[in-house]
Every structure is written in structure tokens, then in C-alpha cells.
Motif scaffolding. Structure first.
Motif, PDB file in Angstrom:
ATOM      1  N   ASP A  37       0.825  -1.202   0.000  1.00 40.67           N
ATOM      2  CA  ASP A  37       0.000   0.000   0.000  1.00 40.67           C
ATOM      3  C   ASP A  37       0.865   1.260   0.000  1.00 40.67           C
ATOM      4  N   ALA A  38       0.190   2.408  -0.092  1.00 41.30           N
ATOM      5  CA  ALA A  38       0.896   3.680  -0.195  1.00 41.30           C
ATOM      6  C   ALA A  38       1.744   3.960   1.039  1.00 41.30           C
ATOM      7  N   PHE A  39       1.241   3.573   2.217  1.00 39.45           N
ATOM      8  CA  PHE A  39       2.007   3.807   3.439  1.00 39.45           C
ATOM      9  C   PHE A  39       3.315   3.023   3.400  1.00 39.45           C
ATOM     10  N   ALA A  40       3.246   1.728   3.049  1.00 39.56           N
ATOM     11  CA  ALA A  40       4.455   0.912   2.973  1.00 39.56           C
ATOM     12  C   ALA A  40       5.424   1.478   1.937  1.00 39.56           C
ATOM     13  N   HIS A  41       4.893   1.902   0.794  1.00 34.94           N
ATOM     14  CA  HIS A  41       5.745   2.503  -0.229  1.00 34.94           C
ATOM     15  C   HIS A  41       6.472   3.717   0.332  1.00 34.94           C
ATOM     16  N   GLY A  42       5.744   4.536   1.078  1.00 35.41           N
ATOM     17  CA  GLY A  42       6.349   5.724   1.643  1.00 35.41           C
ATOM     18  C   GLY A  42       7.481   5.402   2.604  1.00 35.41           C
ATOM     19  N   GLN A  43       7.287   4.365   3.427  1.00 37.84           N
ATOM     20  CA  GLN A  43       8.332   3.960   4.364  1.00 37.84           C
ATOM     21  C   GLN A  43       9.549   3.387   3.629  1.00 37.84           C
ATOM     22  N   LEU A  44       9.301   2.599   2.583  1.00 36.42           N
ATOM     23  CA  LEU A  44      10.405   2.048   1.800  1.00 36.42           C
ATOM     24  C   LEU A  44      11.191   3.165   1.124  1.00 36.42           C
ATOM     25  N   ASP A  45      10.485   4.129   0.546  1.00 39.35           N
ATOM     26  CA  ASP A  45      11.168   5.254  -0.111  1.00 39.35           C
ATOM     27  C   ASP A  45      11.986   6.064   0.889  1.00 39.35           C
ATOM     28  N   ARG A  46      11.487   6.152   2.122  1.00 35.05           N
ATOM     29  CA  ARG A  46      12.146   6.979   3.134  1.00 35.05           C
ATOM     30  C   ARG A  46      13.419   6.342   3.662  1.00 35.05           C
ATOM     31  N   TYR A  47      13.412   5.023   3.879  1.00 37.51           N
ATOM     32  CA  TYR A  47      14.520   4.389   4.583  1.00 37.51           C
ATOM     33  C   TYR A  47      15.432   3.540   3.697  1.00 37.51           C
ATOM     34  N   CYS A  48      15.063   3.327   2.442  1.00 36.04           N
ATOM     35  CA  CYS A  48      15.870   2.463   1.565  1.00 36.04           C
ATOM     36  C   CYS A  48      16.619   3.292   0.521  1.00 36.04           C
ATOM     37  N   VAL A  49      17.781   2.805   0.138  1.00 34.82           N
ATOM     38  CA  VAL A  49      18.582   3.472  -0.888  1.00 34.82           C
ATOM     39  C   VAL A  49      17.825   3.492  -2.206  1.00 34.82           C
ATOM     40  N   ASP A  50      17.197   2.379  -2.534  1.00 37.04           N
ATOM     41  CA  ASP A  50      16.366   2.296  -3.736  1.00 37.04           C
ATOM     42  C   ASP A  50      15.301   1.230  -3.520  1.00 37.04           C
ATOM     43  N   VAL A  51      14.247   1.317  -4.301  1.00 36.36           N
ATOM     44  CA  VAL A  51      13.116   0.386  -4.223  1.00 36.36           C
ATOM     45  C   VAL A  51      12.791  -0.100  -5.625  1.00 36.36           C
ATOM     46  N   THR A  52      12.823  -1.409  -5.812  1.00 41.26           N
ATOM     47  CA  THR A  52      12.577  -1.994  -7.130  1.00 41.26           C
ATOM     48  C   THR A  52      11.406  -2.956  -7.054  1.00 41.26           C
ATOM     49  N   ASP A  53      10.457  -2.798  -7.950  1.00 40.46           N
ATOM     50  CA  ASP A  53       9.290  -3.677  -7.993  1.00 40.46           C
ATOM     51  C   ASP A  53       9.566  -4.839  -8.944  1.00 40.46           C
ATOM     52  N   ARG A  54       9.624  -6.054  -8.388  1.00 45.18           N
ATOM     53  CA  ARG A  54       9.837  -7.267  -9.204  1.00 45.18           C
ATOM     54  C   ARG A  54       8.630  -8.189  -9.086  1.00 45.18           C
ATOM     55  N   GLY A  55       7.465  -7.613  -8.782  1.00 44.35           N
ATOM     56  CA  GLY A  55       6.265  -8.421  -8.581  1.00 44.35           C
ATOM     57  C   GLY A  55       5.792  -9.144  -9.823  1.00 44.35           C
ATOM     58  N   ASP A  56       6.160  -8.645 -11.011  1.00 42.72           N
ATOM     59  CA  ASP A  56       5.710  -9.281 -12.250  1.00 42.72           C
ATOM     60  C   ASP A  56       6.664 -10.356 -12.747  1.00 42.72           C
ATOM     61  N   ASP A  57       7.793 -10.544 -12.069  1.00 43.16           N
ATOM     62  CA  ASP A  57       8.735 -11.574 -12.507  1.00 43.16           C
ATOM     63  C   ASP A  57       8.134 -12.960 -12.308  1.00 43.16           C
ATOM     64  N   PRO A  58       8.149 -13.807 -13.333  1.00 41.26           N
ATOM     65  CA  PRO A  58       7.564 -15.146 -13.193  1.00 41.26           C
ATOM     66  C   PRO A  58       8.341 -16.049 -12.247  1.00 41.26           C
ATOM     67  N   ASP A  59       9.628 -15.745 -12.036  1.00 38.88           N
ATOM     68  CA  ASP A  59      10.477 -16.560 -11.157  1.00 38.88           C
ATOM     69  C   ASP A  59      11.033 -15.666 -10.051  1.00 38.88           C
ATOM     70  N   PRO A  60      10.360 -15.603  -8.885  1.00 36.68           N
ATOM     71  CA  PRO A  60      10.824 -14.723  -7.807  1.00 36.68           C
ATOM     72  C   PRO A  60      12.238 -15.025  -7.332  1.00 36.68           C
ATOM     73  N   VAL A  61      12.610 -16.297  -7.286  1.00 39.93           N
ATOM     74  CA  VAL A  61      13.947 -16.660  -6.812  1.00 39.93           C
ATOM     75  C   VAL A  61      15.010 -16.100  -7.745  1.00 39.93           C
ATOM     76  N   ALA A  62      14.812 -16.264  -9.049  1.00 43.34           N
ATOM     77  CA  ALA A  62      15.769 -15.728 -10.020  1.00 43.34           C
ATOM     78  C   ALA A  62      15.837 -14.205  -9.930  1.00 43.34           C
ATOM     79  N   ALA A  63      14.679 -13.575  -9.708  1.00 46.10           N
ATOM     80  CA  ALA A  63      14.638 -12.115  -9.609  1.00 46.10           C
ATOM     81  C   ALA A  63      15.439 -11.635  -8.402  1.00 46.10           C
ATOM     82  N   LEU A  64      15.278 -12.306  -7.254  1.00 44.31           N
ATOM     83  CA  LEU A  64      16.015 -11.913  -6.055  1.00 44.31           C
ATOM     84  C   LEU A  64      17.505 -12.168  -6.218  1.00 44.31           C
ATOM     85  N   THR A  65      17.847 -13.311  -6.775  1.00 40.99           N
ATOM     86  CA  THR A  65      19.259 -13.644  -6.974  1.00 40.99           C
ATOM     87  C   THR A  65      19.932 -12.629  -7.886  1.00 40.99           C
ATOM     88  N   GLU A  66      19.261 -12.308  -8.976  1.00 39.17           N
ATOM     89  CA  GLU A  66      19.803 -11.348  -9.937  1.00 39.17           C
ATOM     90  C   GLU A  66      19.987  -9.970  -9.296  1.00 39.17           C
TER      91      GLU A  66
END
Length: 622
Positions: A37-66
Motif C-alpha cells: 500500500d501507499a504507506f508501505a511505499h512511503g516507508q520504503l522510499d524513506r529508509y531504503c537506498v532504492d526500491v525496485t518492484d519485481r512483482g511481475d517476474d515469473p520466477d521470484p527466486v531468479a529475480a532476487l538472486t539477480e
């Protein structure tokens, strides 16, 4: 500073508490595997160096490893129940500390119980269910009543109690429906390939607080029949940190409150500790936080419920830090970065600070009785101090709570955690005061919200300016409205009073049990969806829908006060009722020459409609 890849998803501790702790430990990079949700996005933007959305990747493990290789991550972790498996697999591929090859045992409740059964850990009789036939066989072999639950679920979502008279086919199809809805909303494992529904049927545990809590003791009466143990596994070695207690659940098994410290005597806490150790050791986890739940039974016996390979959700980590001085968030982060930590030699049983609790805010009282109304939840300005003892604090977790001013959602037992209004973090001077105050909140919140709403309406009628705790100044570029500008309607899902609905129906020339308040109240209470439009607190519009929430729906009533018609209120009510359900066909029997209105909204004329007229008396049988 080391780089930590944080995997964001549903469930877990409140991010406004957890992320600052991570950011103080490492340079945090975030990957999103499921919509947040928007609140979580706001917290991630505030405290993380960068935020990348990989929700559409068919293989989550490969996406995280990469992604971990791309940023040169020194560690990888998640707080989400549903990301444990892909994070564990990615850690194995990267050679980083993680839950290990057996992480699936902490996610699949059938594998978990199978492992425990073989290790001699006490569990109820159970069976795996993957089809209607499996459910029927479970009914034939397990003692009734038994519980059907999602194998990869959490938060009691989809729990159904099955007894001898239960319609098995109806339960199965309803469970599949809830499972699909949960997965669609991100409350299912983030895994490669299509989700295959899997369930576990297990006999109900004969749980009791007898032999554990003193039923006559003022400080021990009122606790629930299960507890949890918070801990860490580091390099395959389990370190239990503390036991937290519970209030009783509401039907079927929705948690109301996790409380620290646990008031059980130390001897009994050590019994719980030993069973938790056996359970976690049997799963063979490597490096991760753990949250283990146990049911209390007669004769100082226990039965295991589940172990999760992550920290406790809601505000549990904050409770542990406040009460015992142990920061589980930082411990997990340091271990994930390959930095071994020191742990207490024995599990802690004595509080070092105030008592603290996570409290679910749902539209029932402490006994599970549904609220009669669904008032606005103005949690920012609500007078929480009116419900608790002097010195007790109440802080609402924004990221786990409906938007301020929204109507309290109706509690649905099958949806459980999906239908809560919010989470509060409560602290008090001691455990007894904490327990009493959480009961006061659960049993007094509805009346408090209703009184606050009535106060706002009275102020509006009298022309008084409603009070606010911290009024916001107008924006610099805000356009000042003229004094005679018409107030826009406020839309909400709520259960309005029978009298005001009857008044609206009369004005709009709709039929109904206008002179029968009890019948009108029943009509409203049994409807699946009621949306209202109010201006200055007055009910000016209403839509009522009867539906199976999956395939068909009937628009039973759509009323707009004549003084407010032709201003888009009816269109907006209809949009809000239909838009969230793309797979549902909505049917309406238009009255008062309203057919053209519905056709303009996309409804199509049906060739035929038949109806059985209302009968005021039942048909007599020969």
C-alpha cells in the motif's frame, strides 16, 4: 556500510518501526514481490537506498538472486511470511545466511506436522487436503469437529470448522474462493508457476487454561489458551528469547491480542520453552527468526500449532524490545549479514520494562459478538484515553489500519485478518493493567466511535466548528470555497440506522418494511454490502447489494434523496459497489422508471424476469 537486500511483501511487523532499525544496521535496498500500500511505499522510499518492484517476474527466486548480485548484497532477509521460501532459495544460490534448505517445512503446514509427528512433537491428528474428495475422506477419518486451514496461510485467513452436519461441498468451494482472494491480494506464497490450493484438516485441540493460569487470580484470569515463543536460529542453533501470552480468540480462531510479558510462572514457561525447542529443532532451519505458537492443554501438556521462519507480525518485535530489551529486528539483520550475535543463555522470563501488547481492532467485542453499527473510524483524533487507565498509551499502526475516517469494516470470520480495522500498540505499567485495558478497548470501542460520530453530527447541526487535535493549515494554493458552497457527500461502507433508511426510502418513494423497524434492521444486517452517502451527517443515498461475492449479485436497493438527485450520487454509489468485483454479474429490478439510468451505467436489458411474491405467512404442509 554493508548492503542488505530487504524483500517487502504482505504481513510482518509495521515498517515504520522495523525499517529505521534496518537502516541503522546496513545500507538497505528493497525489492517488492507483491503489491504494497501507499504507506508501505512511503516507508520504503524513506529508509531504503532504492526500491525496485519485481512483482511481475515469473520466477521470484531468479529475480532476487539477480538483484542481489546487481547491488553486491551482503545479506538478504524478509519479514513477510509469503516471501520466506523464495528468500531461502535465493540465499542458498548466493551462499548467504538464510533459513536453509528446509524453509518449506516452516511454510507448508502439512510438511510441518508430518515432520513433528515423526519427531514425537505433540500435534493433533491431521490429513492433507487438495480436493473435495480429500476433504470428504478427512471428514470420514477425523473426529468431528475438525479445522480446515490453508497449508500456506497465516492470520487465520480461510479457517473453517467442519462438523458432522457441515455441507462439505459448500465448505470446499468457499475455501477455494477465500484462497483465491487471499492470493490475489498478496496473502499467498510468492512462488514460480501457478498457485495450487493446498489445505490441512486437523482435529480440534482440547485446549484449556486449567493447570496453567489460576482461574481465580486477578492477574491471571482472562488469558487465552495458547502462547507463542519468539526466538532466533543462528547457524542451526535455536535461541528462544521469550514467551508472549494471548487473549482468547474470536470465532473461528482470529487473534485479538499478543501480550508481553507472559504471566505464567517460570516453571511453566520452561515447559513451553522445551516444547518450542523440540519443534524448531525438528524443522532443521539454518539462520532466521522464529515465531512458534503452542496450544495449552490439561495436565500441563501442550500441542504445537505452527512455527514460522520469520519474526512475529503486528507489533510483536516492538513488544519484545520494550519489555525484555531484545531487538529481534537488528539481531535478524546482523545474522543475515553474516555477523554472529550473542543471545541470552536462557530464555527470558522477567520483564525489564513496561508491559506491551499488539491489539487487533475489529468490529466485534472481546467475545466475538459483531458490532451493530459500522461507524467511522477516526483513529487519529479518537479519545483513546477514555477507554484505558491513567498512564496507559495507545498508538495505532497506520500501515496496518484502514484510512483515518473510513468506516470500520464488517468482521468476516472466514476472512479473519483480512477484515480487521487496524492494529494498536498498547503499553501499560504492568501486565494486569495491560490485560484489563485491552479488554476495555475491545468492549468499548464501538460505543466510543458511535458517541464521537453523534458528537460531530450535533456540532454540525448546531453550527459549531468540530474540534481537531491538530488542524492542518490550508495549502498555499488552495482555493477558498464560497460560504454558500454545497458540501460534497461522504461515502462509506456502514450499517445505518433502520429509522434513517426508512426516512430516505419514503422520500425516494422506494418500498420496503418502512413501518416495521425490526424487519428493516434484519434486512440491513443480513445484506453483504451496504454503501451510504452522507452530507453533514444526514443520509442522502444508499445502495444495498445481495451477493455470493464470486459470481452473481442483486442490487436490492439504490436510493437517493430527491433533493440530492441528478448530482452523481447514485452513479457513484453504483460504481463503488460494482467496480471491485469484475467477475460478478449484477442484476437489478429497476423501479420508478429507473431503467434508463441503469442502462447508462452499462447494464443490459434482460429478456425475462420471474419472481415469487412475498408471503406474510409460511406455506402450510399437508
Amino acid at each position: 556500510m554493508k548492503r542488505l537486500l530487504f524483500v517487502a511483501g504482505r504481513s510482518g511487523p509495521s515498517l515504520d518501526y522495523a525499517l529505521p532499525l534496518l537502516a541503522a544496521t546496513a545500507s538497505v535496498h528493497a525489492v517488492i514481490l507483491s503489491p504494497v500500500d501507499a504507506f508501505a511505499h512511503g516507508q520504503l522510499d524513506r529508509y531504503c537506498v532504492d526500491v525496485t518492484d519485481r512483482g511481475d517476474d515469473p520466477d521470484p527466486v531468479a529475480a532476487l538472486t539477480e538483484h542481489a548480485e546487481l547491488i553486491g548484497a551482503h545479506g538478504l532477509l524478509t519479514f513477510s511470511e509469503y516471501a520466506v521460501r523464495p528468500v531461502a532459495e535465493a540465499c542458498l544460490r548466493l551462499g548467504l545466511p538464510g533459513p536453509g534448505v528446509n524453509a518449506v517445512r516452516a511454510r507448508d503446514k502439512w510438511l510441518m506436522r508430518l515432520r513433528w509427528q515423526r519427531a514425537g512433537v505433540p500435534v493433533p491428528r491431521f490429513r492433507r487436503v487438495g480436493s473435495l474428495g480429500d476433504l470428504q475422506r478427512a471428514k470420514d477419518r477425523l473426529a468431528a469437529p475438525f479445522l480446515l486451514k490453508r497449508a500456506d496461510g497465516a492470520g487465520s485467513i480461510g479457517h473453517v470448522v467442519v462438523d458432522g452436519d457441515t455441507d462439505i461441498a459448500a465448505v470446499w468451494h468457499r475455501s477455494l474462493e477465500v484462497d483465491r482472494a487471499a492470493c490475489r491480494d498478496g496473502f499467498g506464497d510468492y512462488a514460480q508457476g501457478e498457485h495450487a490450493p493446498s489445505f490441512v484438516a486437523e482435529e480440534l485441540i482440547a485446549s484449556t487454561t486449567a493447570s496453567w493460569y489460576d482461574a481465580e487470580g486477578e492477574g491471571t484470569r482472562g488469558y487465552g489458551d495458547y502462547v507463542s515463543v519468539e526466538g532466533m536460529v543462528a547457524g542451526g542453533v535455536y535461541h528462544p528469547v521469550c514467551v508472549t501470552g494471548r487473549l482468547p480468540t474470536v470465532a473461528p480462531f482470529t487473534e485479538l491480542s499478543n501480550q508481553a510479558p507472559c504471566v505464567l510462572p517460570e516453571r511453566l514457561q520452561r515447559v513451553v520453552e522445551e516444547h518450542a525447542r523440540r519443534a524448531v529443532d525438528a524443522l532443521g532451519l539454518d539462520t532466521c527468526a522464529t515465531h512458534t505458537e503452542l496450544k495449552l492443554m490439561a495436565g500441563e501438556r501442550v500441542s504445537l500449532l505452527e512455527t514460522a521462519a520469520r519474526v512475529g507480525g503486528a507489533m510483536v518485535t516492538r513488544e519484545v524490545a520494550e519489555v525484555f530489551g531484545v531487538d529481534l529486528i537488528t539481531l535478524q539483520a546482523r545474522e543475515a549479514l553474516g555477523e554472529p550475535q550473542k543471545y541470552p543463555e536462557r530464555m527470558l522470563v522477567t520483564a525489564h520494562g513496561r508491559a506491551a501488547a499488539s491489539l487487533a481492532l475489529i468490529a466485534t467485542d472481546s467475545r466475538g459478538t459483531p458490532w451493530r453499527t459500522l461507524p467511522r473510524f477516526d483513529w487519529r483524533t479518537f479519545g483513546w484515553s477514555s477507554l484505558v487507565s491513567p498512564g496507559t498509551t495507545v498508538e495505532v499502526a497506520e500501515g496496518s489500519t484502514v484510512p483515518d475516517g473510513a468506516a470500520m469494516p464488517r468482521y468476516d470470520a472466514a476472512s479473519a485478518a483480512l477484515s480487521i480495522g487496524g492494529i494498536a500498540y498498547v503499553t501499560a505499567k504492568d501486565a494486569a493493567t495491560l490485560k484489563d485495558d485491552t479488554y476495555r478497548i475491545l468492549d468499548g470501542l464501538e460505543a466510543g466511535l458511535v458517541a464521537a460520530e453523534e458528537g460531530r453530527r450535533e456540532q454540525t447541526r448546531s453550527g459549531a466548528r468540530p474540534m481537531a487535535l491538530a488542524p492542518s493549515p490550508p495549502a498555499a494554493d488552495a482555493e477558498e470555497l464560497p460560504a454558500d458552497a454545497e458540501e460534497l457527500p461522504a461515502y462509506a461502507e456502514e450499517l445505518p440506522e433502520a429509522a434513517e433508511v426508512a426516512e430516505l426510502f419514503r422520500a425516494a418513494e422506494l418500498n420496503g418494511p418502512l413501518d416495521d423497524p425490526d424487519r428493516m434492521r434484519r434486512m440491513l444486517e443480513t445484506s453483504q454490502c451496504i454503501l451510504t452517502a452522507r452530507v453533514a451527517g444526514q443520509l442522502v443515498g444508499l445502495i444495498r447489494v445481495l451477493t455470493d461475492l464470486s459470481f452473481n449479485a442483486f442490487v436490492a436497493d439504490l436510493a437517493v434523496h430527491p433533493d440530492r438527485q441528478r448530482r452523481g450520487i447514485g452513479t457513484e454509489l453504483l460504481r463503488r459497489a460494482t467496480q471491485p468485483h469484475p467477475g460478478v454479474k449484477f442484476v437489478v429490478h429497476p423501479g420508478n422508471h429507473s431503467g434508463d439510468f441503469y442502462r447508462k451505467q452499462g447494464f443490459e436489458s434482460a429478456p425475462e424476469c420471474v419472481a415469487l411474491p412475498r408471503r406474510e405467512t409460511p406455506v402450510e404442509e399437508d
